[in-house]
Design an enzyme around this catalytic site. Sequence first.
Site, PDB file in Angstrom:
ATOM      1  N   HIS A 137     -14.373  -5.211  11.478  1.00  0.00           N
ATOM      2  CA  HIS A 137     -13.831  -4.027  11.553  1.00  0.00           C
ATOM      3  C   HIS A 137     -15.050  -2.976  11.862  1.00  0.00           C
ATOM      4  CE1 HIS A 137      -9.614  -3.985  10.107  1.00  0.00           C
ATOM      5  NE2 HIS A 137      -9.680  -5.286  10.471  1.00  0.00           N
TER       6      HIS A 137
ATOM      7  N   GLU B 259      -7.722 -11.653  10.448  1.00  0.00           N
ATOM      8  CA  GLU B 259      -8.278 -10.396  10.177  1.00  0.00           C
ATOM      9  C   GLU B 259      -9.139 -10.615   8.699  1.00  0.00           C
ATOM     10  OE1 GLU B 259      -7.289  -5.851  10.019  1.00  0.00           O
ATOM     11  OE2 GLU B 259      -5.515  -7.148   9.509  1.00  0.00           O
TER      12      GLU B 259
ATOM     13  N   GLU C  42       2.147  -6.887  11.771  1.00  0.00           N
ATOM     14  CA  GLU C  42       1.792  -6.517  10.305  1.00  0.00           C
ATOM     15  C   GLU C  42       2.921  -5.923   9.458  1.00  0.00           C
ATOM     16  OE1 GLU C  42      -1.261  -2.745  10.116  1.00  0.00           O
ATOM     17  OE2 GLU C  42      -1.907  -4.485  11.284  1.00  0.00           O
TER      18      GLU C  42
ATOM     19  N   TYR D 133      -7.358   7.689  12.575  1.00  0.00           N
ATOM     20  CA  TYR D 133      -7.370   6.496  11.670  1.00  0.00           C
ATOM     21  C   TYR D 133      -7.892   4.993  11.931  1.00  0.00           C
ATOM     22  CZ  TYR D 133      -4.187   3.494   8.682  1.00  0.00           C
ATOM     23  OH  TYR D 133      -3.885   2.428   7.788  1.00  0.00           O
TER      24      TYR D 133
ATOM     25  N   ASP E  85      -6.123  -3.459   1.907  1.00  0.00           N
ATOM     26  CA  ASP E  85      -5.077  -3.282   0.671  1.00  0.00           C
ATOM     27  C   ASP E  85      -4.054  -4.591   0.579  1.00  0.00           C
ATOM     28  OD1 ASP E  85      -3.636  -3.606   3.215  1.00  0.00           O
ATOM     29  OD2 ASP E  85      -2.821  -1.573   3.201  1.00  0.00           O
TER      30      ASP E  85
ATOM     31  N   HIS F  77      -2.751 -10.375   9.352  1.00  0.00           N
ATOM     32  CA  HIS F  77      -3.102  -9.266   8.850  1.00  0.00           C
ATOM     33  C   HIS F  77      -3.922  -9.761   7.715  1.00  0.00           C
ATOM     34  CE1 HIS F  77      -3.099  -5.083   7.966  1.00  0.00           C
ATOM     35  NE2 HIS F  77      -2.244  -5.250   6.895  1.00  0.00           N
TER      36      HIS F  77
ATOM     37  N   ASN G  23       0.540  -1.213   0.013  1.00  0.00           N
ATOM     38  CA  ASN G  23      -0.097   0.038   0.011  1.00  0.00           C
ATOM     39  C   ASN G  23       0.873   1.102  -0.092  1.00  0.00           C
ATOM     40  OD1 ASN G  23      -1.917   1.778   0.232  1.00  0.00           O
ATOM     41  ND2 ASN G  23      -3.087   0.864   2.155  1.00  0.00           N
TER      42      ASN G  23
ATOM     43  N   ARG H 243       1.202 -11.415  13.728  1.00  0.00           N
ATOM     44  CA  ARG H 243       0.430 -10.764  12.769  1.00  0.00           C
ATOM     45  C   ARG H 243       0.911 -10.904  11.405  1.00  0.00           C
ATOM     46  NH1 ARG H 243      -2.485  -6.888  12.567  1.00  0.00           N
ATOM     47  NH2 ARG H 243      -4.199  -7.911  11.722  1.00  0.00           N
TER      48      ARG H 243
ATOM     49  N   HIS I 243      -2.567   1.122  16.708  1.00  0.00           N
ATOM     50  CA  HIS I 243      -1.860   1.592  15.590  1.00  0.00           C
ATOM     51  C   HIS I 243      -0.243   1.945  15.816  1.00  0.00           C
ATOM     52  CE1 HIS I 243      -5.997   1.839  13.647  1.00  0.00           C
ATOM     53  NE2 HIS I 243      -5.412   0.996  13.037  1.00  0.00           N
TER      54      HIS I 243
ATOM     55  N   ARG J 105     -13.330  -6.119  15.818  1.00  0.00           N
ATOM     56  CA  ARG J 105     -12.458  -4.935  16.427  1.00  0.00           C
ATOM     57  C   ARG J 105     -13.216  -3.713  16.613  1.00  0.00           C
ATOM     58  NH1 ARG J 105      -7.769  -2.398  12.679  1.00  0.00           N
ATOM     59  NH2 ARG J 105      -9.202  -0.829  12.389  1.00  0.00           N
TER      60      ARG J 105
ATOM     61  N   ASP K 290      -7.164  -1.979  17.954  1.00  0.00           N
ATOM     62  CA  ASP K 290      -5.920  -1.556  17.355  1.00  0.00           C
ATOM     63  C   ASP K 290      -5.323  -0.218  17.926  1.00  0.00           C
ATOM     64  OD1 ASP K 290      -3.701  -1.340  15.433  1.00  0.00           O
ATOM     65  OD2 ASP K 290      -4.864  -1.607  13.934  1.00  0.00           O
TER      66      ASP K 290
ATOM     67  N   GLU L 297      -3.698  -4.709  19.900  1.00  0.00           N
ATOM     68  CA  GLU L 297      -2.906  -4.555  18.601  1.00  0.00           C
ATOM     69  C   GLU L 297      -2.035  -3.484  18.537  1.00  0.00           C
ATOM     70  OE1 GLU L 297      -3.556  -4.632  13.754  1.00  0.00           O
ATOM     71  OE2 GLU L 297      -5.080  -5.401  15.148  1.00  0.00           O
TER      72      GLU L 297
ATOM     73  N   TRP M 291       4.873   6.780  13.873  1.00  0.00           N
ATOM     74  CA  TRP M 291       3.696   5.891  13.596  1.00  0.00           C
ATOM     75  C   TRP M 291       4.091   5.029  12.108  1.00  0.00           C
ATOM     76  CZ3 TRP M 291      -0.167   6.126   9.913  1.00  0.00           C
ATOM     77  CH2 TRP M 291      -1.055   5.215   9.802  1.00  0.00           C
TER      78      TRP M 291
END
Length: 403
Positions: A122, A340, A263, A159, A317, A313, A37, A284, A213, A147, A211, A237, A403
């Site tokens: 999600h 997921e 991930e 996000y 994407d 993961h 991605n 993951r 992130h 999630r 999550d 996560e 991040w």
Amino acid sequence: MKIVGADVLITAPGRNYVTLKITTDEGLVGWGDATLNGRELAVASYLRDHICPQLIGRDAHQIEDTWQYLYKGAYWRRGPVTMTAIAAVDIALWDIKGKAAGLPVYQLLGGAARDGVMVYGHASGESLDEMLDDFAGYLDSGYRAVRAQCAIPGMDTVYGVHRGGAGLYEPASGHLPAEETWETGPYLRFAPRMLGAVRERFGFDVHLLHDVHHRLSPIEAGRLGKDLEEHRLFWMEDATPAEDQDAFRLIRQHTTTPLAVGEVFNSIWDCQQLITERLIDYIRTSVSHAGGISHLRKIFSLAELYGVRTGSHGAGDLSPVSFAAALHVDMAVPNFGIQEYMGHRAPAEEVFHTNWTFRNGLMHPGDAPGLGVEVDEDAAERFPYDPKFLPVNRRTDGSVHDW
């Protein structure tokens, strides 16, 4: 059985996908996912300019030898571009081997170790009520695990939250990365209340995931994990940036909330310490970004030795080819945890024809030979590449968030 063709397809039916097509002299075709991605064209070039010419004339059955040849032959090893390209080749060769044998790939991996694969959806929302209603929708659809993510009061963008009503969210946008504002304090105050609201409405019979992130420091992550213990999360996560594996030791000292990460990892060496020192509960890594089925199995086998379960993961994407490959691995490994499943935005189904089924919260990859996914090349041409990037986060003081 010799490889006579290796071609790269770039298409954007809802999101950008890079797909590798490998053709053999017996007429069998294998499909691999090479999507990274926001860096799709880098992988496409790596394949077209460096890897595809090396595949012609090779024995399609020699999957492990091809993996080692591509990994070690380049000298410059690992990294997301290299490992995503190798993964595409590996996945396509497993697809071919399954078609040649007349068996689904999971049968070649030792056969089914379960009836199906538990997946999680999600749920998100721009308000707490909207998120709770979205969560209820997943339960009504038969999901056993969901999630939960929610917009944070006082922050313009968050996000992982869909915008403009329920549905699949698209985090990538624009021809340059969007700049979003983030601040940790409001999140740490809101997250326990948000997840507590889920438990209050739906109880403890559903598996609840969240999550972070990668947005917290280790001590902040430990504090959040402690605050969430009463809500009995399936996992927390990506609590902190994943590069510092030793940081998870500090988190472990402060909370019993299960931890998941991986991930962004590309190889077994990225997660070796986390697994062997039991610093996480779920690994993951994804089949498309960690060298394909061959290398993912090695990661999962290492995890099995230390009581770490899988939680691959599976964001949107990653193409349906990647998701199918993950399902086949999930079906066969003994230490499977959860998978997921974000789903794929329309009109992806026009390009990727899948064979998996979903019932009672479990996915099954189907019993078609190979991966069970075929690609409509004519349809793919109708959806040209559309450059998009994931957002960059800045704190309120203007600094770029790690991040």
